[in-house]
Design an enzyme around this catalytic site. Structure first.
Site, PDB file in Angstrom:
ATOM      1  N   CYS A  84      40.002 -36.048 -49.075  1.00  0.00           N
ATOM      2  CA  CYS A  84      40.735 -34.799 -48.787  1.00  0.00           C
ATOM      3  C   CYS A  84      42.190 -34.877 -49.223  1.00  0.00           C
ATOM      4  O   CYS A  84      42.918 -33.881 -49.138  1.00  0.00           O
ATOM      5  CB  CYS A  84      40.662 -34.473 -47.303  1.00  0.00           C
ATOM      6  N   CYS A 207      38.116 -27.116 -35.607  1.00  0.00           N
ATOM      7  CA  CYS A 207      37.750 -27.688 -36.911  1.00  0.00           C
ATOM      8  C   CYS A 207      38.258 -26.821 -38.053  1.00  0.00           C
ATOM      9  O   CYS A 207      38.171 -25.589 -37.988  1.00  0.00           O
ATOM     10  CB  CYS A 207      36.231 -27.759 -37.068  1.00  0.00           C
ATOM     11  N   SER A 208      38.714 -27.457 -39.137  1.00  0.00           N
ATOM     12  CA  SER A 208      38.953 -26.708 -40.369  1.00  0.00           C
ATOM     13  C   SER A 208      37.589 -26.321 -40.930  1.00  0.00           C
ATOM     14  O   SER A 208      36.595 -26.998 -40.680  1.00  0.00           O
ATOM     15  CB  SER A 208      39.721 -27.565 -41.380  1.00  0.00           C
ATOM     16  N   LYS A 331      43.290 -25.263 -40.833  1.00  0.00           N
ATOM     17  CA  LYS A 331      42.464 -24.581 -39.823  1.00  0.00           C
ATOM     18  C   LYS A 331      42.237 -23.109 -40.151  1.00  0.00           C
ATOM     19  O   LYS A 331      41.126 -22.615 -40.046  1.00  0.00           O
ATOM     20  CB  LYS A 331      43.137 -24.716 -38.435  1.00  0.00           C
ATOM     21  N   HIS A 335      40.127 -25.177 -46.101  1.00  0.00           N
ATOM     22  CA  HIS A 335      40.288 -26.570 -46.544  1.00  0.00           C
ATOM     23  C   HIS A 335      39.302 -26.897 -47.670  1.00  0.00           C
ATOM     24  O   HIS A 335      38.315 -27.601 -47.454  1.00  0.00           O
ATOM     25  CB  HIS A 335      40.094 -27.492 -45.335  1.00  0.00           C
TER      26      HIS A 335
HETATM   27  N1  COA Z   1      36.627 -22.067 -37.677  1.00  0.00           N
HETATM   28  C1  COA Z   1      36.353 -20.808 -37.306  1.00  0.00           C
HETATM   29  N2  COA Z   1      35.191 -20.160 -37.641  1.00  0.00           N
HETATM   30  C2  COA Z   1      34.319 -20.852 -38.385  1.00  0.00           C
HETATM   31  C3  COA Z   1      34.564 -22.156 -38.830  1.00  0.00           C
HETATM   32  C4  COA Z   1      35.778 -22.771 -38.427  1.00  0.00           C
HETATM   33  N3  COA Z   1      36.063 -24.016 -38.798  1.00  0.00           N
HETATM   34  N4  COA Z   1      33.512 -22.569 -39.562  1.00  0.00           N
HETATM   35  C5  COA Z   1      32.643 -21.546 -39.607  1.00  0.00           C
HETATM   36  N5  COA Z   1      33.118 -20.502 -38.906  1.00  0.00           N
HETATM   37  C6  COA Z   1      32.452 -19.215 -38.656  1.00  0.00           C
HETATM   38  C7  COA Z   1      31.780 -18.626 -39.880  1.00  0.00           C
HETATM   39  O1  COA Z   1      32.635 -17.715 -40.553  1.00  0.00           O
HETATM   40  C8  COA Z   1      30.593 -17.920 -39.281  1.00  0.00           C
HETATM   41  O2  COA Z   1      31.029 -16.683 -38.719  1.00  0.00           O
HETATM   42  P1  COA Z   1      30.088 -15.384 -38.766  1.00  0.00           P
HETATM   43  O3  COA Z   1      28.862 -15.756 -37.977  1.00  0.00           O
HETATM   44  O4  COA Z   1      30.934 -14.337 -38.114  1.00  0.00           O
HETATM   45  O5  COA Z   1      29.798 -15.136 -40.198  1.00  0.00           O
HETATM   46  C9  COA Z   1      30.189 -18.810 -38.119  1.00  0.00           C
HETATM   47  O6  COA Z   1      31.395 -19.518 -37.750  1.00  0.00           O
HETATM   48  C10 COA Z   1      29.103 -19.816 -38.454  1.00  0.00           C
HETATM   49  O7  COA Z   1      29.412 -20.389 -39.722  1.00  0.00           O
HETATM   50  P2  COA Z   1      28.596 -21.597 -40.316  1.00  0.00           P
HETATM   51  O8  COA Z   1      29.022 -21.757 -41.742  1.00  0.00           O
HETATM   52  O9  COA Z   1      27.141 -21.440 -40.035  1.00  0.00           O
HETATM   53  O10 COA Z   1      29.171 -22.803 -39.474  1.00  0.00           O
HETATM   54  P3  COA Z   1      28.636 -24.276 -39.429  1.00  0.00           P
HETATM   55  O11 COA Z   1      28.164 -24.523 -38.041  1.00  0.00           O
HETATM   56  O12 COA Z   1      27.690 -24.559 -40.564  1.00  0.00           O
HETATM   57  O13 COA Z   1      29.958 -25.129 -39.738  1.00  0.00           O
HETATM   58  C11 COA Z   1      31.614 -26.632 -38.951  1.00  0.00           C
HETATM   59  C12 COA Z   1      30.976 -25.246 -38.803  1.00  0.00           C
HETATM   60  C13 COA Z   1      32.790 -26.736 -38.001  1.00  0.00           C
HETATM   61  C14 COA Z   1      30.601 -27.734 -38.626  1.00  0.00           C
HETATM   62  C15 COA Z   1      32.107 -26.788 -40.416  1.00  0.00           C
HETATM   63  O14 COA Z   1      33.062 -25.792 -40.700  1.00  0.00           O
HETATM   64  C16 COA Z   1      32.708 -28.150 -40.667  1.00  0.00           C
HETATM   65  O15 COA Z   1      31.996 -29.091 -40.939  1.00  0.00           O
HETATM   66  N6  COA Z   1      34.040 -28.283 -40.610  1.00  0.00           N
HETATM   67  C17 COA Z   1      34.717 -29.539 -40.837  1.00  0.00           C
HETATM   68  C18 COA Z   1      34.931 -29.770 -42.301  1.00  0.00           C
HETATM   69  C19 COA Z   1      35.408 -31.163 -42.567  1.00  0.00           C
HETATM   70  O16 COA Z   1      34.942 -32.134 -41.978  1.00  0.00           O
HETATM   71  N7  COA Z   1      36.340 -31.314 -43.509  1.00  0.00           N
HETATM   72  C20 COA Z   1      36.888 -32.588 -43.876  1.00  0.00           C
HETATM   73  C21 COA Z   1      37.885 -33.000 -42.888  1.00  0.00           C
HETATM   74  S1  COA Z   1      38.306 -34.686 -42.972  1.00  0.00           S
END
Ligand code: COA
Length: 387
Positions: A84, A207-208, A331, A335
């Site tokens: 990242c 979470c981002s 956030k 990202h």
């Molecule tokens: N913050 C706010 N809303 C979020 C979001 C977040 N981080 N991630 C997804 N959403 C929303 C989506 O827009 C969607 O909304 P909708 O239903 O109104 O369309 C809903 O939440 C579900 O989205 P989805 O893509 O199915 O979520 P998910 O469960 O597959 O993924 C996380 C969510 C948090 C697991 C994923 O964003 C993630 O893995 N984040 C971390 C990324 C990471 O690790 N980066 C590297 C860092 S070192």
């Protein structure tokens, strides 16, 4: 070494799910916007941060492909990877290229197209930046690793669940004023705490997100910037610091302390001849809310254990003593891992140029960026100053 300036900045129009655009399209859009910003029609070389073109879109060999699509035929073009922190490291390579005298006009870019695969595949791709044998084989993901850091921080310093949520509320407030942000909505402490649990204590609002996005900046020697590109405020790169640490959390003495962040910050400040108290505004790596708390402590902005109380007090808000993540941070802005470090440079450049609109930090003269790889296995910091 020559002094180096940032003369052009550009991002693709909006970050988020860009299903109708390819990796080459969004990168080229950002690169052309940066070139337009300073009115250059050629670049001598370029560096592109990208964590995993292979796993996200099945495309490697990005240096050549993206230079070709930009119309910058035959230039030296290098893809840079540090998880990242790939974007921040690409910027550092571009800075060193100009500073060394090797090249005159250099593009530092970053791109990631993460939403062409499903959530499981994206989580797997990201997890390749953690220790495969000692972490991932046992089922740990990045939200899981940062949850361990959060629990350790809460146990050691008494950091509260509410303080973690304050990071998200602040960054979404800032992101609501950023037209490029993926999630430009405001939120509340209650919404953050009560949203879907991802890895205890981190909910989805800690979470981002996963994001498609690209960003680019143009660098040149300071002398040339003063002669030919003085129609906008000239932003000098006065400090650059890079450090690495063990990838696996268990190899560290203290789960709550990010040594690579501390060292990269100290190295950048030393080169700049500045103290942390001289920084007026900073963009730091808030991939999870706990990360912003740990990073502000490791950089020395706050004493160990004081990151949580500080964000709760409002010191890091726009209008506070030291605004952190005025862009909305990872956030709210999103990202796209390879592009994040470059977008941080763009936010600070805009702040120092005084063009950040509702997000403007009044009188900002010196700014800092901190971009982190994985759970702190690498960190890159830069200090920028308006000339
Ligand atoms: N913050 C706010 N809303 C979020 C979001 C977040 N981080 N991630 C997804 N959403 C929303 C989506 O827009 C969607 O909304 P909708 O239903 O109104 O369309 C809903 O939440 C579900 O989205 P989805 O893509 O199915 O979520 P998910 O469960 O597959 O993924 C996380 C969510 C948090 C697991 C994923 O964003 C993630 O893995 N984040 C971390 C990324 C990471 O690790 N980066 C590297 C860092 S070192």
């Amino acid at each position: 070494m020559r002094d180096v300036a940032i003369i052009g900045i550009g991002m693709n129009e909006k970050w988020g799910e860009l299903w109708d655009k390819s990796i080459r399209t969004i990168f080229t859009e950002a690169a052309l916007n940066a070139m337009d910003d300073c009115n250059v029609d050629h670049i001598d070389s370029m560096y592109i941060g990208c964590m995993s073109g292979g796993l996200f879109v099945g495309q490697e060999h990005l240096g050549s492909m993206l230079a070709d699509n930009l119309g910058a035929d035959f230039i030296p073009a290098t893809r840079v990877e540090s998880a990242c922190a790939s974007g921040g490291l690409a910027f550092r390579q571009a800075f060193m290229d100009v500073a060394s005298g090797m090249s005159e006009i250099v593009l530092a870019g970053g791109v990631e197209k993460m939403l062409d695969v499903d959530g499981g595949a994206a989580t797997y791709a990201l997890s390749t930046a953690a220790d495969q044998e000692y972490e991932c084989f046992h089922g740990v993901t990045f939200p899981g690793l940062y949850a361990m850091i959060a629990n350790a921080h809460m146990a050691k310093y008494g950091t509260t669940r509410k303080q973690l949520a304050h990071v998200s509320v602040k960054n979404h407030m800032n992101g609501s004023k950023n037209h490029r942000a993926q999630f430009p909505f405001k939120t509340t402490l209650e919404e953050v705490v009560n949203s879907v649990m991802v890895a205890d204590p981190l909910t989805i609002m800690d979470c981002s997100p996963v994001t498609d996005g690209a960003a680019a900046v143009i660098l040149c020697p300071l002398d040339l910037a003063k002669k030919k590109f003085a129609n906008k405020p000239i932003i000098k790169v006065i400090g650059s610091g890079h450090a690495t640490d063990s990838i696996a959390l268990h190899d560290r003495k203290d789960l709550t302390w990010l040594s690579a962040v501390e060292l990269s910050g100290k190295r950048a400040l030393k080169m700049a001849g500045k103290k942390i108290a001289d920084i007026n505004v900073c963009e730091v790596h808030d991939c999870f809310t706990i990360a912003e708390i740990c990073v502000t402590e490791a950089l020395g902005i706050f004493e160990p254990g004081m990151g949580g109380p500080s964000v709760e007090s409002g010191i890091t808000n726009i209008g506070g003593k030291i605004p952190v993540n005025t862009s909305g941070g990872l956030k709210s802005k999103g990202h796209p891992v390879g592009a994040t470090g470059i977008a941080q440079i763009i936010e600070i450049t805009e702040q120092l140029r005084g063009i950040s609109g509702d997000r403007q930090v009044n009188g900002a003269k010196v700014g800092m960026t901190q971009n982190m790889g994985g759970s702190g296995g690498s960190s890159v910091c830069h200090i920028l100053e308006v000339n």
